[in-house]
Scaffold this motif. Structure first.
Motif: not given
Length: 194
Positions: A115-125, A38-49
């Motif tokens: 269905g995604n809003p673009a761009p991604a927003l984290f706490k309004g940024e 969710p926009p107030d608690s996003m986490s950065w992630r990465v796929t397996e290479p």
């Protein structure tokens, strides 16, 4: 992630004389960087290479996340290695297509997943989208580059402890005369020698 990419078989294999990847031995690996939640608690992630070949790797353009539905997953970049410690190629930069007349029109404004809003927003940024390249020179030193949809290419400077802009680049067309080097301002990219 740099360790995960550079420790894979062939990730650092390079013809020492010609300084080019060796077909069948050199290997590029890539992973997709994304944010989820969710926009107030996003986490950065990465796929397996995933494994490419000696000169390319095609990352995932859509990601399935075990913890979040597709409407809460945004692809924000890619990371890959270059076996011969080269700067980004035209093919690398072309992963984020831009408009030649308006460089701010890029994939950042497209909905990568319906269905995604673009761009991604984290706490309004807005989350800044960029891709990265990691390479290891023959002496064992590593360098890290990041490049943006607007064409800016930056290198991490250990000496200055910050990102240094090397230039602004656009990919060249992959048609005769063939050149994988992008067209950059103020001239050809020169990597920091640190």
């Amino acid at each position: 992630m740099a360790d995960a990419l550079l420790k894979r078989p062939g990730a650092n294999v390079c013809d020492p004389v010609r300084k080019v990847p060796i077909k069948g031995l050199s290997t590029e690996y890539c992973a997709t960087v994304y944010v989820a939640g969710p926009p107030d608690s996003m986490s950065w992630r990465v796929t397996e290479p995933i494994q490419g070949d000696h000169e390319t790797c095609n990352p995932f353009f859509a990601v399935k996340d075990a913890d979040h539905p597709p409407a809460r997953v945004w692809v924000v970049g890619y990371i890959h290695n270059h076996p011969c410690a080269a700067a980004p190629s035209s093919q690398d930069l072309a992963l984020w297509p831009t408009d030649a007349f308006d460089p701010t029109v890029s994939m950042a404004e497209l909905r990568m997943i319906p269905g995604n809003p673009a761009p991604a927003l984290f706490k309004g940024e807005e989350i800044q989208m960029s891709s990265a390249l990691v390479a290891q020179r023959q002496d064992g030193t590593r360098f890290f580059l990041r490049y943006f949809p607007t064409g800016e290419v930056q290198q991490w400077s250990q000496a200055r402890s910050k990102w240094v802009t090397l230039g602004t680049c656009t990919p060249r067309r992959l048609s005769p005369p063939f050149s994988s080097a992008p067209q950059c301002r103020p001239g050809a990219l020169r990597l920091l020698n640190e």
